[in-house]
Design a protein around this motif. Structure first.
Motif, PDB file in Angstrom:
ATOM      1  N   LEU A   1       0.549  -1.055   5.880  1.00 12.79           N
ATOM      2  CA  LEU A   1       0.387  -1.512   7.261  1.00 12.79           C
ATOM      3  C   LEU A   1       1.679  -2.075   7.828  1.00 12.79           C
ATOM      4  CD1 LEU A   1      -3.148  -3.162   7.373  1.00 12.79           C
ATOM      5  CD2 LEU A   1      -2.342  -1.214   8.719  1.00 12.79           C
ATOM      6  N   LYS A   2       2.378  -2.839   7.026  1.00  9.13           N
ATOM      7  CA  LYS A   2       3.645  -3.416   7.475  1.00  9.13           C
ATOM      8  C   LYS A   2       4.649  -2.302   7.781  1.00  9.13           C
ATOM      9  CE  LYS A   2       5.017  -7.134   5.427  1.00  9.13           C
ATOM     10  NZ  LYS A   2       5.584  -8.080   4.411  1.00  9.13           N
ATOM     11  N   ALA A   3       4.636  -1.263   6.970  1.00 11.49           N
ATOM     12  CA  ALA A   3       5.579  -0.159   7.156  1.00 11.49           C
ATOM     13  C   ALA A   3       5.363   0.566   8.479  1.00 11.49           C
ATOM     14  CB  ALA A   3       5.466   0.816   5.983  1.00 11.49           C
ATOM     15  N   ILE A   4       4.094   0.877   8.805  1.00  7.03           N
ATOM     16  CA  ILE A   4       3.885   1.628  10.044  1.00  7.03           C
ATOM     17  C   ILE A   4       4.094   0.754  11.276  1.00  7.03           C
ATOM     18  CG2 ILE A   4       2.337   3.282   8.939  1.00  7.03           C
ATOM     19  CD1 ILE A   4       0.034   1.902  10.513  1.00  7.03           C
TER      20      ILE A   4
ATOM     21  N   ALA B   1       6.120  11.310  13.339  1.00  4.98           N
ATOM     22  CA  ALA B   1       5.310  12.524  13.225  1.00  4.98           C
ATOM     23  C   ALA B   1       3.876  12.250  13.658  1.00  4.98           C
ATOM     24  CB  ALA B   1       5.349  13.052  11.796  1.00  4.98           C
ATOM     25  N   ALA B   2       3.331  11.109  13.230  1.00  5.67           N
ATOM     26  CA  ALA B   2       1.969  10.734  13.630  1.00  5.67           C
ATOM     27  C   ALA B   2       1.885  10.491  15.136  1.00  5.67           C
ATOM     28  CB  ALA B   2       1.525   9.488  12.870  1.00  5.67           C
ATOM     29  N   GLN B   3       2.912   9.869  15.709  1.00  9.90           N
ATOM     30  CA  GLN B   3       2.945   9.634  17.146  1.00  9.90           C
ATOM     31  C   GLN B   3       2.962  10.948  17.922  1.00  9.90           C
ATOM     32  OE1 GLN B   3       2.455   6.955  18.720  1.00  9.90           O
ATOM     33  NE2 GLN B   3       3.145   5.180  17.538  1.00  9.90           N
ATOM     34  N   ALA B   4       3.635  11.957  17.369  1.00 14.27           N
ATOM     35  CA  ALA B   4       3.682  13.269  18.026  1.00 14.27           C
ATOM     36  C   ALA B   4       2.292  13.894  18.084  1.00 14.27           C
ATOM     37  CB  ALA B   4       4.644  14.190  17.287  1.00 14.27           C
ATOM     38  N   VAL B   5       1.507  13.701  17.024  1.00 14.86           N
ATOM     39  CA  VAL B   5       0.139  14.212  17.019  1.00 14.86           C
ATOM     40  C   VAL B   5      -0.708  13.452  18.039  1.00 14.86           C
ATOM     41  CG1 VAL B   5      -1.936  14.539  15.626  1.00 14.86           C
ATOM     42  CG2 VAL B   5       0.307  14.938  14.607  1.00 14.86           C
ATOM     43  N   LYS B   6      -0.563  12.144  18.063  1.00 11.17           N
ATOM     44  CA  LYS B   6      -1.316  11.332  19.021  1.00 11.17           C
ATOM     45  C   LYS B   6      -0.996  11.739  20.461  1.00 11.17           C
ATOM     46  CE  LYS B   6      -2.020   6.585  20.617  1.00 11.17           C
ATOM     47  NZ  LYS B   6      -1.639   5.157  20.456  1.00 11.17           N
ATOM     48  N   ALA B   7       0.272  12.047  20.731  1.00 12.50           N
ATOM     49  CA  ALA B   7       0.704  12.397  22.087  1.00 12.50           C
ATOM     50  C   ALA B   7       0.376  13.833  22.465  1.00 12.50           C
ATOM     51  CB  ALA B   7       2.206  12.144  22.228  1.00 12.50           C
ATOM     52  N   GLY B   8      -0.168  14.611  21.538  1.00 14.30           N
ATOM     53  CA  GLY B   8      -0.501  15.998  21.828  1.00 14.30           C
ATOM     54  C   GLY B   8       0.666  16.953  21.698  1.00 14.30           C
ATOM     55  N   GLN B   9       1.795  16.465  21.164  1.00 19.40           N
ATOM     56  CA  GLN B   9       2.951  17.332  20.957  1.00 19.40           C
ATOM     57  C   GLN B   9       2.801  18.185  19.701  1.00 19.40           C
ATOM     58  OE1 GLN B   9       5.952  14.359  20.756  1.00 19.40           O
ATOM     59  NE2 GLN B   9       5.938  13.916  22.955  1.00 19.40           N
TER      60      GLN B   9
ATOM     61  N   LEU C   1       0.266   6.739   5.083  1.00 25.15           N
ATOM     62  CA  LEU C   1      -0.260   7.901   5.802  1.00 25.15           C
ATOM     63  C   LEU C   1      -1.705   7.656   6.222  1.00 25.15           C
ATOM     64  CD1 LEU C   1       0.409  10.758   6.809  1.00 25.15           C
ATOM     65  CD2 LEU C   1      -0.595  11.636   4.689  1.00 25.15           C
ATOM     66  N   LEU C   2      -2.470   7.024   5.340  1.00 23.71           N
ATOM     67  CA  LEU C   2      -3.845   6.660   5.678  1.00 23.71           C
ATOM     68  C   LEU C   2      -3.857   5.740   6.891  1.00 23.71           C
ATOM     69  CD1 LEU C   2      -6.903   6.556   4.957  1.00 23.71           C
ATOM     70  CD2 LEU C   2      -6.357   4.624   3.458  1.00 23.71           C
ATOM     71  N   ALA C   3      -2.984   4.730   6.889  1.00 29.12           N
ATOM     72  CA  ALA C   3      -2.901   3.790   8.010  1.00 29.12           C
ATOM     73  C   ALA C   3      -2.446   4.492   9.284  1.00 29.12           C
ATOM     74  CB  ALA C   3      -1.940   2.649   7.657  1.00 29.12           C
ATOM     75  N   ALA C   4      -1.468   5.390   9.157  1.00 29.68           N
ATOM     76  CA  ALA C   4      -0.984   6.129  10.323  1.00 29.68           C
ATOM     77  C   ALA C   4      -2.085   7.005  10.907  1.00 29.68           C
ATOM     78  CB  ALA C   4       0.231   6.982   9.947  1.00 29.68           C
ATOM     79  N   GLY C   5      -2.863   7.628  10.027  1.00 31.54           N
ATOM     80  CA  GLY C   5      -3.962   8.468  10.489  1.00 31.54           C
ATOM     81  C   GLY C   5      -5.008   7.675  11.254  1.00 31.54           C
ATOM     82  N   ILE C   6      -5.354   6.503  10.720  1.00 33.45           N
ATOM     83  CA  ILE C   6      -6.406   5.690  11.336  1.00 33.45           C
ATOM     84  C   ILE C   6      -5.917   4.970  12.590  1.00 33.45           C
ATOM     85  CG2 ILE C   6      -7.921   3.695  11.001  1.00 33.45           C
ATOM     86  CD1 ILE C   6      -8.058   4.519   8.026  1.00 33.45           C
ATOM     87  N   PHE C   7      -4.748   4.316  12.492  1.00 36.10           N
ATOM     88  CA  PHE C   7      -4.308   3.428  13.574  1.00 36.10           C
ATOM     89  C   PHE C   7      -3.416   4.098  14.614  1.00 36.10           C
ATOM     90  CE2 PHE C   7      -5.161   0.527   9.964  1.00 36.10           C
ATOM     91  CZ  PHE C   7      -6.205  -0.180  10.541  1.00 36.10           C
ATOM     92  N   ILE C   8      -2.819   5.222  14.275  1.00 38.40           N
ATOM     93  CA  ILE C   8      -1.994   5.922  15.269  1.00 38.40           C
ATOM     94  C   ILE C   8      -2.750   7.131  15.823  1.00 38.40           C
ATOM     95  CG2 ILE C   8       0.160   7.183  15.690  1.00 38.40           C
ATOM     96  CD1 ILE C   8       1.494   5.448  13.568  1.00 38.40           C
ATOM     97  N   ILE C   9      -3.162   8.036  14.958  1.00 40.85           N
ATOM     98  CA  ILE C   9      -3.892   9.228  15.423  1.00 40.85           C
ATOM     99  C   ILE C   9      -5.300   8.850  15.860  1.00 40.85           C
ATOM    100  CG2 ILE C   9      -4.788  11.479  14.732  1.00 40.85           C
ATOM    101  CD1 ILE C   9      -2.374  11.716  12.845  1.00 40.85           C
TER     102      ILE C   9
END
Length: 333
Positions: A68-71, A82-90, A103-111
């Motif tokens: 969590l601290k890392a993301i 990369a996760a932000q690009a998915v969230k933004a539809g890019q 990656l789990l945290a990025a998937g849940i909290f970003i995507i």
């Protein structure tokens, strides 16, 4: 389809990641890639830039970083961008060999989670003696503690994945337990058995035991993340130990075992093919708004290639939309 790639995660990054990307790119004309990472290192290994866009990043999430601290603090890292690009539809999907927790945290909290899904789960595919497809296993470590509704949702998602991506007509779904009888296990497992039995359109076959997993007793096996992770590591460790001991026995005990090993080579090759986990791709983060796949940090280019094929199948089959529609049709409580 555009896939966002965290090129800097993994033991041999970015070399094996880029090799796998180029193999997939050359085979599938409908794939495009956004490569997030150190531009200089990416260009060092990239053979040609057809349908590939490099997105320079400044930092890397390490395996030792707290997820969590890392993301939150490494927003300029290859994984987060990369996760932000998915969230933004890019991009339509995300792939990484990097830190599993991050990656789990990025998937849940970003995507973000899929509509109606309470907790995403990590789903690898494991080999089975009686199945070329192996079996899907979830949760493999994302949720140490579970509720009945989590298990029900994972059963549904695993079923749709096996049916659409693996093209198994009517996948068998089993609940990992300490016996096959309906009344085995603690109160949670007994209640889960009854709840899973009532799921519409899901082929629930009941309890399955760890003893029979590698025999292909089910196409989808669901469990809590603590048990799932322990089971996964026990299987991996046992397989590694047996293969190591077999090799020593055949090569270090004189001429006759070596001749026997040579004669048995075709049979051993078939076993190797059955337990070729690279061909299954990576572990899917089930329950988030876009296809996300995580492969082992020590993965090679071949594993990366198969993981990208996995993502392509998920996207082209519209699996996530089918999951959404399934839950939308269920009566609200």
């Amino acid at each position: 389809m555009r896939i966002a790639i965290d090129t800097m995660g993994g033991d041999q990054a970015p070399q094996v990641v880029i090799q796998g990307v180029e193999q997939a790119r050359d085979q599938f004309q409908d794939l495009e890639f956004l490569l997030f990472g150190d531009e200089k290192q990416i260009k060092k290994y990239l053979q040609n830039s057809e349908r590939v866009t490099i997105v320079p990043t400044q930092s890397v999430i390490l395996g030792t970083d707290e997820p969590l601290k890392a993301i939150r603090h490494k927003k300029d890292s290859s994984m987060v961008m990369a996760a932000q690009a998915v969230k933004a539809g890019q991009a339509d999907a995300l792939f990484s060999l990097g830190n599993s927790g991050a990656l789990l945290a990025a998937g849940i909290f970003i995507i973000g989670r899929l509509k109606n899904i309470m907790r995403p789960a990590l789903m690898p595919t494991l080999p089975a003696m009686n199945s070329k497809q192996g079996f899907s296993f979830l949760d493999a470590g994302a949720n140490a503690e579970v509720k009945i509704n989590y298990l029900k949702q994972w059963a549904v998602m695993g079923f749709f994945y096996a049916r659409e991506v693996k093209e198994i007509a009517h996948p068998r779904v089993g609940l990992l337990n300490n016996g096959t009888e309906y009344d085995k296990g603690d109160s949670l497992h007994k209640e889960a058995y009854q709840a899973l039995s009532k799921l519409p359109d899901i082929n629930f076959i009941g309890n399955v035991e760890a003893t029979n997993l590698l025999e292909g007793v089910a196409d989808v096996v669901i469990t809590d993340g603590f048990t799932g992770n322990a089971t996964l590591k026990a299987i991996e460790g046992t397989a590694k130990t047996i293969m190591s001991q077999l090799k020593k026995a055949l090569l270090n005990n004189g001429l006759r075992p070596k001749v026997g090993a040579l004669l048995a080579k075709p049979a051993l090759a078939s076993i190797k093919t059955t337990f070729d986990v690279a061909a299954y791709g990576g572990a899917v983060l089930m329950g988030v708004k876009a296809p996300v796949v995580k492969a082992h940090g020590a993965a090679d280019a071949r594993t990366v290639y198969y993981a990208l094929v996995q993502l392509r199948m998920m996207y082209n089959k519209g699996m996530l939309q089918q999951v959404i529609e399934y839950f939308d049709q269920q009566p609200k409580k």
